[in-house]
Design a protein around this motif. Sequence first.
Motif, PDB file in Angstrom:
ATOM      1  N   UNK A 298      41.206  53.851  35.687  1.00 51.04           N
ATOM      2  CA  UNK A 298      41.297  53.372  37.062  1.00 51.04           C
ATOM      3  C   UNK A 298      42.565  52.535  37.140  1.00 51.04           C
ATOM      4  N   UNK A 299      43.525  52.989  37.950  1.00 50.98           N
ATOM      5  CA  UNK A 299      44.803  52.297  38.083  1.00 50.98           C
ATOM      6  C   UNK A 299      44.878  51.637  39.456  1.00 50.98           C
ATOM      7  N   UNK A 300      45.354  50.397  39.493  1.00 49.12           N
ATOM      8  CA  UNK A 300      45.467  49.669  40.758  1.00 49.12           C
ATOM      9  C   UNK A 300      46.940  49.386  41.030  1.00 49.12           C
ATOM     10  N   UNK A 301      47.344  49.547  42.302  1.00 52.60           N
ATOM     11  CA  UNK A 301      48.733  49.342  42.682  1.00 52.60           C
ATOM     12  C   UNK A 301      48.849  48.511  43.944  1.00 52.60           C
ATOM     13  N   UNK A 302      50.060  48.139  44.281  1.00 56.67           N
ATOM     14  CA  UNK A 302      50.292  47.242  45.396  1.00 56.67           C
ATOM     15  C   UNK A 302      50.144  45.797  44.957  1.00 56.67           C
ATOM     16  N   UNK A 303      50.284  44.882  45.882  1.00 54.47           N
ATOM     17  CA  UNK A 303      50.223  43.452  45.556  1.00 54.47           C
ATOM     18  C   UNK A 303      48.899  42.821  45.954  1.00 54.47           C
ATOM     19  N   UNK A 304      47.898  43.636  46.317  1.00 48.86           N
ATOM     20  CA  UNK A 304      46.695  43.081  46.928  1.00 48.86           C
ATOM     21  C   UNK A 304      45.407  43.394  46.179  1.00 48.86           C
ATOM     22  N   UNK A 305      45.499  43.971  44.991  1.00 46.37           N
ATOM     23  CA  UNK A 305      44.307  44.289  44.211  1.00 46.37           C
ATOM     24  C   UNK A 305      44.363  43.579  42.863  1.00 46.37           C
ATOM     25  N   UNK A 306      43.257  42.967  42.480  1.00 44.26           N
ATOM     26  CA  UNK A 306      43.140  42.375  41.152  1.00 44.26           C
ATOM     27  C   UNK A 306      41.866  42.895  40.501  1.00 44.26           C
ATOM     28  N   UNK A 307      41.769  42.732  39.192  1.00 44.22           N
ATOM     29  CA  UNK A 307      40.671  43.303  38.416  1.00 44.22           C
ATOM     30  C   UNK A 307      39.749  42.188  37.921  1.00 44.22           C
ATOM     31  N   UNK A 308      38.475  42.311  38.256  1.00 48.09           N
ATOM     32  CA  UNK A 308      37.458  41.367  37.775  1.00 48.09           C
ATOM     33  C   UNK A 308      36.917  41.781  36.408  1.00 48.09           C
ATOM     34  N   UNK A 309      36.675  43.079  36.250  1.00 47.95           N
ATOM     35  CA  UNK A 309      36.095  43.564  35.004  1.00 47.95           C
ATOM     36  C   UNK A 309      36.074  45.072  34.968  1.00 47.95           C
ATOM     37  N   UNK A 310      35.827  45.617  33.771  1.00 47.78           N
ATOM     38  CA  UNK A 310      35.743  47.067  33.594  1.00 47.78           C
ATOM     39  C   UNK A 310      34.871  47.349  32.382  1.00 47.78           C
ATOM     40  N   UNK A 311      34.066  48.385  32.488  1.00 52.32           N
ATOM     41  CA  UNK A 311      33.239  48.793  31.356  1.00 52.32           C
ATOM     42  C   UNK A 311      33.006  50.298  31.393  1.00 52.32           C
ATOM     43  N   UNK A 312      32.831  50.854  30.201  1.00 51.90           N
ATOM     44  CA  UNK A 312      32.612  52.288  30.060  1.00 51.90           C
ATOM     45  C   UNK A 312      31.119  52.560  29.898  1.00 51.90           C
ATOM     46  N   UNK A 313      30.645  53.604  30.561  1.00 52.57           N
ATOM     47  CA  UNK A 313      29.225  53.930  30.599  1.00 52.57           C
ATOM     48  C   UNK A 313      28.993  55.320  30.014  1.00 52.57           C
ATOM     49  N   UNK A 314      27.958  55.453  29.216  1.00 53.89           N
ATOM     50  CA  UNK A 314      27.570  56.766  28.702  1.00 53.89           C
ATOM     51  C   UNK A 314      26.818  57.529  29.785  1.00 53.89           C
ATOM     52  N   UNK A 315      27.220  58.781  30.011  1.00 54.63           N
ATOM     53  CA  UNK A 315      26.555  59.653  30.985  1.00 54.63           C
ATOM     54  C   UNK A 315      26.135  60.918  30.242  1.00 54.63           C
ATOM     55  N   UNK A 316      24.837  61.106  29.973  1.00 48.65           N
ATOM     56  CA  UNK A 316      24.407  62.317  29.260  1.00 48.65           C
ATOM     57  C   UNK A 316      24.832  63.575  30.004  1.00 48.65           C
TER      58      UNK A 316
END
Length: 333
Positions: A298-316
């Motif tokens: 997930x890539x964020x661009x521009x000057x108005x987005x910041x990242x709180x957190x990210x995690x990877x999930x297993x999907x059977x």
Amino acid sequence: MLRPRPAAARPAGARPAGARPVGVVLAGAVLAGITAVVGCRVVGSDAVTPVPQLLSFLPWLAVPTAVCLLVALAARCRVLAGWAAVLLAVTAWYSRPHGPESTPADGRPVAAPLRVLAANVEFGGATRELLRVIRRERPDLVFVTECDPACVRTLGTAYPHRAQVAGEGSTGSVILSVHPLTPGPALPSLMGMPGATARIAGREVRLRLAHPMPPLPGQVAVWKRELGLLRDDAARHARGGPLLVAGDFNATQDHAAFRAVLDAGALHDAARLAGAFRTPSWPQGAGLLPPYAQIDHVLVGGDDLSVRGARFLDVPGTDHRALLADLDLHARR
């Protein structure tokens, strides 16, 4: 008359002068191959098959390099040990995160945290399992690759808005949203890469789903071209406001074509900013081989987005792990 002195008998099992232990020879061959791959990383080239595939292993190449270093030290081969030590240091250097540690966004958030999910359902096979994840995690935006028409119908029951490229197998893709969407043109790629604009808290956020061809033998040029389309698209839109580019990129930060996407559009990798850098997302559930490459982003661009957190999930049911990112959309400065 002087007679020549007979040569001293060589002890049983002794090597001829100048001979090298088999381990040293093998270590030299392994280091030569690793040097070629790391060299491509140093000069910023994805080269040709199998280099893109081997670049996906770059951090893990430190393991055989360290083994070669131990073999060289045990054999007291200084040249080989020095070679392995330098190669180990270079590999470690290029295993660091790429890009800045934060986005330039500041000021107050204009809405509740924006939750984004990127998932590959492997020819639609993991659709039902992904729907369970969606109901549990409640993302605002979902980017789904390899989503056929049946997959779109199933997942669409959870969202009022969508932008898609219809297709069977790996060619179908869809962006789902709780916010109003204005579909935009898809990129001219072999697999679907739809675009849209979401209206969120009075702001327009541009969206692009990423799914370039993988760098299969004979397809490396197509892979580079389609990553180039994403790069150019991001460069066009990143200065026009908030931008999200998410999906299965079939590339890691060790590929020059992917780093060009990050660099050209002032994009930032959410996993890297959230401390989940190098978390493998593929191949999930592939027998004895564990996930080793982070190709879902997930890539964020521009000057108005910041990242709180990210995690990877297993999907059977799929060979990819899904990526869930929590973002803040900030007020315009």
